[in-house]
Design an enzyme around this catalytic site. Structure first.
Site: not given
Ligand code: BDR
Ligand code: CA
Length: 313
Positions: A243
């Site tokens: 992500h």
């Molecule tokens: C987001 O949630 C977190 O777990 C990850 O770091 C990312 O920023 C994805 O939904």
């Protein structure tokens, strides 16, 4: 062109860690003024610690790291140890950080840095819940014109939710903060799940990190191995979404991404859909656009960029 000045606001998190490394490996395009930690994937004492571990891994003990807010504006903190492990950076064996945490509160760092900057010259890069950013905007509304753009990882439209059926984690954890940010009138660019679910760390992509032959490459491979086990089972995909690195990648190579300038509202009241990013992708609401909401990424181009940059560290 001189590099774009950025503040990274983060809750590391293995993918946050890779995002920080990508930014630090790209000094021609981005200058990291500082890193502010926020509670999110794991509680604040761990996220600020993890941010320092990552700076040390990159050999950048000169980057000031600040602790910000330890809880969402109005709600109890929800964390994600089920994805990231107990420390937030589970996977490889990690050293204790030796670089200091700055004394100043992260929100004060954001406010002071923006007050000292010329108009429209600093980009905020939130990679976690938006608590620090919203608190800064509430406490010092005069900083808004200093912000060039808020480029954040969060939300979803076609992919809908990952922490609930309707909401993405970062927005769900602090929906009131997200609402403040999305209603601020500041330019916003959003890298939602619609993009990150196309940036999958497949086996050959992890191997490219592992075979770099560097400490950074090994750590990134072990981090991605760790959170893959959870996401691959959840989604049944050939790799887990990476992500947060989409944020610095968007700053470095915006041509890899496509999206639409649309209206995005945050659900803050419904129990069922709390934290949903109601993105008017089809422009049916008549509401004024407030965010550049990205929808697609050239995944091969993204991983080629990431691999090339991480190899520089
Ligand atoms: C987001 O949630 C977190 O777990 C990850 O770091 C990312 O920023 C994805 O939904
Ligand atoms: Ca994150």
């Amino acid at each position: 062109m001189s590099p774009r000045k950025i503040i990274i606001d983060t809750d590391p998190g293995q993918d946050d860690a890779v995002a920080i490394l990508l930014a630090l490996a790209s000094p021609d395009e981005v200058e990291v003024l500082g890193i502010t930690a926020v509670a999110g994937n794991v509680p604040l004492p761990l996220t600020q610690r993890n941010a320092r571990i990552v700076c040390e891994l990159a050999g950048r003990t000169d980057i000031p790291v600040f602790a910000g807010c330890d809880a969402p504006l109005k709600r109890k903190l929800v964390t994600a140890e089920h994805v990231h492990g107990k420390t937030g950076l589970d996977g490889p064996q990690l050293p204790d950080p030796t670089m200091p945490l700055q004394d100043k509160h992260g929100v004060d760092f954001i406010i002071d840095t923006l007050r000292d900057a010329p108009s429209g010259t600093v980009t905020l890069c939130p990679l976690g819940p938006l608590t620090n950013i919203a608190t800064a905007l509430q406490r010092a509304p005069d900083i808004a014109p200093k912000i060039q753009d808020i480029v954040l990882m969060g939300g979803a439209y076609f992919q809908v939710g990952n922490i609930t059926p309707a909401a993405e984690f970062n927005i769900y954890v602090d929906p009131e903060a997200a609402e403040i940010v999305f209603k601020s009138g500041i330019p916003i660019s959003v890298l939602p799940l619609d993009v990150t679910h196309k940036a999958l760390v497949t086996a050959p992509r992890v191997e490219a990190f592992r075979t770099m032959g560097t400490e950074v490459g090994r750590m990134v491979a072990e981090w991605t191995d760790f959170f893959e086990r959870f996401d691959k089972e959840k989604y049944g995909s050939e790799g887990a979404p990476l992500h947060d690195p989409c944020v610095p990648a968007y700053l470095i190579r915006p041509d890899l991404f496509t999206g639409r300038h649309i209206n995005v509202e945050i659900e803050t009241t419904s129990e069922l859909t709390l934290g949903m990013t109601v993105a008017d992708w089809w422009r049916v609401s008549g509401r004024a656009p407030n965010a550049m909401f990205m929808g697609d990424v050239d995944a091969d181009g993204f991983f080629a960029l990431l691999t090339e940059r991480l190899a520089r560290l």
